[in-house]
Design a protein around this motif. Structure first.
Motif, PDB file in Angstrom:
ATOM      1  N   ALA A  89       0.832  -1.205   0.000  1.00 42.34           N
ATOM      2  CA  ALA A  89       0.000   0.000   0.000  1.00 42.34           C
ATOM      3  C   ALA A  89       0.864   1.252   0.000  1.00 42.34           C
ATOM      4  O   ALA A  89       0.597   2.215  -0.722  1.00 42.34           O
ATOM      5  CB  ALA A  89      -0.927  -0.018   1.214  1.00 42.34           C
ATOM      6  N   GLU A  90       1.925   1.242   0.804  1.00 47.32           N
ATOM      7  CA  GLU A  90       2.791   2.421   0.880  1.00 47.32           C
ATOM      8  C   GLU A  90       3.413   2.730  -0.476  1.00 47.32           C
ATOM      9  O   GLU A  90       3.482   3.885  -0.901  1.00 47.32           O
ATOM     10  CB  GLU A  90       3.888   2.209   1.926  1.00 47.32           C
ATOM     11  N   GLU A  91       3.859   1.685  -1.190  1.00 46.50           N
ATOM     12  CA  GLU A  91       4.447   1.905  -2.513  1.00 46.50           C
ATOM     13  C   GLU A  91       3.430   2.515  -3.476  1.00 46.50           C
ATOM     14  O   GLU A  91       3.728   3.466  -4.210  1.00 46.50           O
ATOM     15  CB  GLU A  91       4.990   0.579  -3.053  1.00 46.50           C
ATOM     16  N   ALA A  92       2.217   1.963  -3.486  1.00 47.35           N
ATOM     17  CA  ALA A  92       1.193   2.462  -4.412  1.00 47.35           C
ATOM     18  C   ALA A  92       0.851   3.929  -4.136  1.00 47.35           C
ATOM     19  O   ALA A  92       0.743   4.740  -5.056  1.00 47.35           O
ATOM     20  CB  ALA A  92      -0.056   1.599  -4.320  1.00 47.35           C
ATOM     21  N   TYR A  93       0.691   4.267  -2.857  1.00 48.56           N
ATOM     22  CA  TYR A  93       0.320   5.639  -2.508  1.00 48.56           C
ATOM     23  C   TYR A  93       1.477   6.617  -2.753  1.00 48.56           C
ATOM     24  O   TYR A  93       1.275   7.703  -3.300  1.00 48.56           O
ATOM     25  CB  TYR A  93      -0.134   5.715  -1.052  1.00 48.56           C
ATOM     26  N   ARG A  94       2.688   6.236  -2.369  1.00 42.94           N
ATOM     27  CA  ARG A  94       3.819   7.162  -2.503  1.00 42.94           C
ATOM     28  C   ARG A  94       4.182   7.382  -3.972  1.00 42.94           C
ATOM     29  O   ARG A  94       4.433   8.518  -4.386  1.00 42.94           O
ATOM     30  CB  ARG A  94       5.036   6.644  -1.721  1.00 42.94           C
ATOM     31  N   TRP A  95       4.242   6.298  -4.748  1.00 40.48           N
ATOM     32  CA  TRP A  95       4.654   6.436  -6.139  1.00 40.48           C
ATOM     33  C   TRP A  95       3.593   7.130  -6.992  1.00 40.48           C
ATOM     34  O   TRP A  95       3.877   7.608  -8.078  1.00 40.48           O
ATOM     35  CB  TRP A  95       4.983   5.071  -6.718  1.00 40.48           C
ATOM     36  N   PRO A 154      -1.112  -1.907   6.729  1.00 38.42           N
ATOM     37  CA  PRO A 154      -1.452  -0.863   7.709  1.00 38.42           C
ATOM     38  C   PRO A 154      -1.724   0.468   7.011  1.00 38.42           C
ATOM     39  O   PRO A 154      -1.378   0.664   5.841  1.00 38.42           O
ATOM     40  CB  PRO A 154      -0.189  -0.790   8.573  1.00 38.42           C
ATOM     41  N   PRO A 155      -2.344   1.424   7.722  1.00 39.79           N
ATOM     42  CA  PRO A 155      -2.576   2.760   7.160  1.00 39.79           C
ATOM     43  C   PRO A 155      -1.274   3.416   6.714  1.00 39.79           C
ATOM     44  O   PRO A 155      -0.194   3.127   7.240  1.00 39.79           O
ATOM     45  CB  PRO A 155      -3.226   3.516   8.317  1.00 39.79           C
ATOM     46  N   VAL A 156      -1.410   4.312   5.744  1.00 47.35           N
ATOM     47  CA  VAL A 156      -0.258   4.995   5.157  1.00 47.35           C
ATOM     48  C   VAL A 156      -0.512   6.495   5.187  1.00 47.35           C
ATOM     49  O   VAL A 156      -1.631   6.948   4.923  1.00 47.35           O
ATOM     50  CB  VAL A 156      -0.033   4.531   3.695  1.00 47.35           C
ATOM     51  N   GLU A 157       0.522   7.285   5.497  1.00 50.35           N
ATOM     52  CA  GLU A 157       0.399   8.740   5.457  1.00 50.35           C
ATOM     53  C   GLU A 157       1.284   9.287   4.342  1.00 50.35           C
ATOM     54  O   GLU A 157       2.489   8.994   4.283  1.00 50.35           O
ATOM     55  CB  GLU A 157       0.786   9.359   6.798  1.00 50.35           C
ATOM     56  N   VAL A 158       0.697  10.056   3.436  1.00 54.30           N
ATOM     57  CA  VAL A 158       1.424  10.666   2.326  1.00 54.30           C
ATOM     58  C   VAL A 158       1.068  12.154   2.289  1.00 54.30           C
ATOM     59  O   VAL A 158      -0.120  12.502   2.200  1.00 54.30           O
ATOM     60  CB  VAL A 158       1.070   9.998   0.978  1.00 54.30           C
ATOM     61  N   ASP A 159       2.084  12.992   2.373  1.00 51.64           N
ATOM     62  CA  ASP A 159       1.896  14.452   2.324  1.00 51.64           C
ATOM     63  C   ASP A 159       0.835  14.919   3.314  1.00 51.64           C
ATOM     64  O   ASP A 159      -0.023  15.763   3.000  1.00 51.64           O
ATOM     65  CB  ASP A 159       1.528  14.898   0.907  1.00 51.64           C
ATOM     66  N   ARG A 209      -3.848  10.742   5.578  1.00 53.31           N
ATOM     67  CA  ARG A 209      -3.832   9.353   6.025  1.00 53.31           C
ATOM     68  C   ARG A 209      -4.764   8.512   5.158  1.00 53.31           C
ATOM     69  O   ARG A 209      -5.925   8.859   4.963  1.00 53.31           O
ATOM     70  CB  ARG A 209      -4.267   9.266   7.494  1.00 53.31           C
ATOM     71  N   PHE A 210      -4.220   7.413   4.622  1.00 50.59           N
ATOM     72  CA  PHE A 210      -5.003   6.487   3.806  1.00 50.59           C
ATOM     73  C   PHE A 210      -5.154   5.163   4.545  1.00 50.59           C
ATOM     74  O   PHE A 210      -4.207   4.686   5.178  1.00 50.59           O
ATOM     75  CB  PHE A 210      -4.313   6.236   2.459  1.00 50.59           C
ATOM     76  N   VAL A 211      -6.349   4.570   4.464  1.00 52.10           N
ATOM     77  CA  VAL A 211      -6.610   3.268   5.061  1.00 52.10           C
ATOM     78  C   VAL A 211      -6.798   2.269   3.927  1.00 52.10           C
ATOM     79  O   VAL A 211      -7.818   2.286   3.239  1.00 52.10           O
ATOM     80  CB  VAL A 211      -7.858   3.304   5.966  1.00 52.10           C
ATOM     81  N   PRO A 212      -5.823   1.403   3.680  1.00 55.48           N
ATOM     82  CA  PRO A 212      -5.920   0.473   2.554  1.00 55.48           C
ATOM     83  C   PRO A 212      -7.053  -0.538   2.753  1.00 55.48           C
ATOM     84  O   PRO A 212      -7.240  -1.080   3.846  1.00 55.48           O
ATOM     85  CB  PRO A 212      -4.563  -0.246   2.550  1.00 55.48           C
ATOM     86  N   GLY A 213      -7.797  -0.766   1.703  1.00 56.24           N
ATOM     87  CA  GLY A 213      -8.836  -1.781   1.746  1.00 56.24           C
ATOM     88  C   GLY A 213      -8.267  -3.139   1.378  1.00 56.24           C
ATOM     89  O   GLY A 213      -7.307  -3.234   0.613  1.00 56.24           O
ATOM     90  N   GLN A 214      -8.833  -4.185   1.951  1.00 56.12           N
ATOM     91  CA  GLN A 214      -8.420  -5.542   1.601  1.00 56.12           C
ATOM     92  C   GLN A 214      -9.507  -6.174   0.744  1.00 56.12           C
ATOM     93  O   GLN A 214     -10.619  -6.408   1.213  1.00 56.12           O
ATOM     94  CB  GLN A 214      -8.157  -6.392   2.848  1.00 56.12           C
TER      95      GLN A 214
END
Length: 542
Positions: free
Chosen positions: A410-416, A430-435, A438-443
């Motif tokens: 998830a972190e790679e997808a959101y950051r890139w 787990p959740p990811v924070e970018v800029d 906060r994003f909550v990845p769905g499964q």
């Protein structure tokens, strides 16, 4: 297992379906000859659940937690489901993916109590006899595997039994299908995993996998035995290799009540994610294009269900299939290739070959990419950045599991993608924070589909499972995603609310079953009330 004669005393404490453990009251202890066999002070079910929570909290390794829960299931079924249903978001990853993958790999070294049926091909001609040894006369669900393609881990032979056991636990915990009507089965036709054949602790047949006519005759005998013994039973095929999964489904889908979760369940959960994603990205489903990394039964299953759903919006089915392109180890599936299987040909494009996935993204300009390759890290930075170049909100679905097989994190997808991706994965992240956001990845877990499908089939005693039932289920999942969830990037209902979500999906599917004359029972005045009334609740009987 339950028997016709009520058990008492020590035998009662060894019957997982009737055992209450320390929750037997003083009066029950006198009545059933349990005095002296238990600590003297009775516990409540709530105290028992809290005790298990404490035990689990003291363990650091997920496989140890899996084993603790497996042992609990073998001795006290009600308490096991009370624990799972007390916090499904926490316990689903422990009893199923990703932990079950390691459990299957180590199955022969951690084997404890037998559960379900083990049917070896050496018993060919006697399957009805062997299946008759199961004590429950009214089986409604069988999850069956031959262990050849377990998750993304490959041929695990008999160790694949962990998958049917785990799946059926979720039928109950997530949608209330009564556990007594569920039966896990492994068909042991050998294994081509040399490590297993050389392992002195391996519990399965020590021979190479049977193929061809003998294999399919064995499958046919199994299906016939199920129909004779359990005429209201639905068969769910699980983790069969593509070479067998596709023809088995084709052979029996119009003859008996059956489906393949890897093909149809995965397709439905992907479609649900796309329906929800379109509320973020905008546009109609019929206007979208998708590119799949992987060309097996999961990929073609998703592609076909997406095509059928596009056709329901007015698109010609052949044109719809051309909007769902497949890319495998040999590149983009195009009409000039000579290595395509029959089930892949409907999705072959009439264009020049492309052997680089990033290039395929740049040429085809898909709105979404869906990974079902079981090969990790193939959605690399170049791929994600290419998707972000051709889409304001690129849909990125790395669906391979367990986590070690995911095409990206998830972190790679959101950051890139600079936080622009609409993301869902097959395994939890787990959740990811970018800029600062906060994003909550769905499964995109099949758990949103197969337990609810099971509950609908159980309540209606459906005669068939059709493709459109999965489209109905996908819509029912997607419509439960709130705007607050979409704002965080979460495109599936919270797993903490999986029971309510599943009962909603089951109600919608049951309505379809009644509307299309597929039910064996009369339609009730209130389908939702019928579903809720039939749902299993983990409480001790009085």
């Amino acid at each position: 297992m339950a028997s016709d004669t009520p058990r008492t005393g020590y035998a009662l404490l060894r019957d997982p379906r009737s055992n209450k453990g320390s929750a037997f009251t003083e009066e029950e202890r006198r009545r059933h000859g349990l005095e002296g066999l238990l600590p003297p002070t009775p516990s409540s079910l709530e105290h028992q659940v809290a005790r298990i929570h404490t035990e689990l909290a003291n363990l650091d390794v997920d496989l140890q937690k899996y084993l603790l829960l497996s042992d609990l299931q073998a001795r006290n079924e009600t308490l096991f489901y009370a624990v799972l249903m007390s916090d499904p978001a926490t316990f689903m990853p422990l009893v199923y993916t990703p932990t079950v993958g390691e459990a299957c790999q180590k199955f022969n070294h951690i084997f404890r109590a037998a559960r379900g049926l083990y049917l070896p091909i050496t018993a060919k001609g006697r399957l009805k006899e062997l299946m008759g040894h199961w004590p429950q006369p009214d089986v409604r669900f069988i999850v069956v595997t031959d262990g050849e393609r377990i998750l993304g881990l490959g041929d695990l032979g008999l160790g694949g039994m962990g998958i049917p056991i785990g799946k059926l636990s979720l039928y109950t915990a997530c949608a209330g299908v009564p556990p007594e009507v569920c039966l896990p089965i492994v068909l042991d036709v050998g294994t081509n995993n040399q490590d297993l054949l050389d392992d002195p602790l391996y519990l399965g047949l020590r021979e190479e996998r049977v193929r061809g006519d003998d294999y399919h005759a064995f499958i046919a005998e199994f299906v016939e035995a199920v129909q004779l013994l359990y005429p209201k039973c639905c068969i769910q095929w699980e983790d069969f290799a593509n070479v067998n999964a596709v023809p088995i489904l084709a052979a029996y889908r119009d003859k008996v009540c059956t489906y393949n979760d890897d093909i149809q369940g995965t397709a439905a959960v992907a479609l649900a994610g796309i329906y929800a994603s379109l509320r973020i990205t905008g546009g109609k489903l019929a206007d979208q294009r998708f590119l799949f990394l992987g060309g097996g039964s999961a990929a073609t299953g998703i592609a076909e269900l997406l095509s059928q759903a596009m056709a329901l919006e007015g698109l010609d089915i052949a044109e719809a299939r051309k909007r769902n392109a497949l890319f495998d180890i040999n590149g983009l599936m195009v009409t000039s290739r000579t290595d395509l299987a029959e089930f892949q040909r409907p999705f072959a494009l009439d264009c020049d070959p492309i052997h680089d996935f990033t290039e395929a993204v740049k040429v085809l300009k898909p709105n979404g990419i869906i990974g079902v390759s079981t090969v990790p890290k193939l959605f690399n930075q170049h791929v994600i950045e290419a998707m972000a170049e051709v889409n304001e909100r690129p849909i990125i679905f790395p669906y391979s599991n367990p986590t070690s097989r995911s095409e990206c994190t998830a972190e790679e997808a959101y950051r890139w993608s600079q936080g622009r991706a609409v993301f869902a994965s097959g395994s939890p992240f787990p959740p990811v924070e970018v800029d600062g956001k906060r994003f909550v990845p769905g499964q995109g877990n099949n758990v949103y589909i197969f337990p609810a499908m099971g509950m609908a089939v159980y309540a209606t005693e459906a005669t068939r499972v059709t493709e459109e039932m999965f489209i109905v289920a996908a819509r029912a999942v997607a419509e439960q995603v709130g705007e607050d969830s979409l704002e965080k990037g979460l495109i599936y209902p919270p797993q903490s609310q999986i029971l309510a979500a599943s009962l909603h999906v089951a109600t919608k599917v049951a309505e379809y079953i009644y509307d299309h004359g597929l039910a064996r029972v009369p339609r009730p005045d209130d389908v939702k009330a019928q579903i809720e009334a039939k749902a299993y609740k983990p409480v001790y009987p009085e």
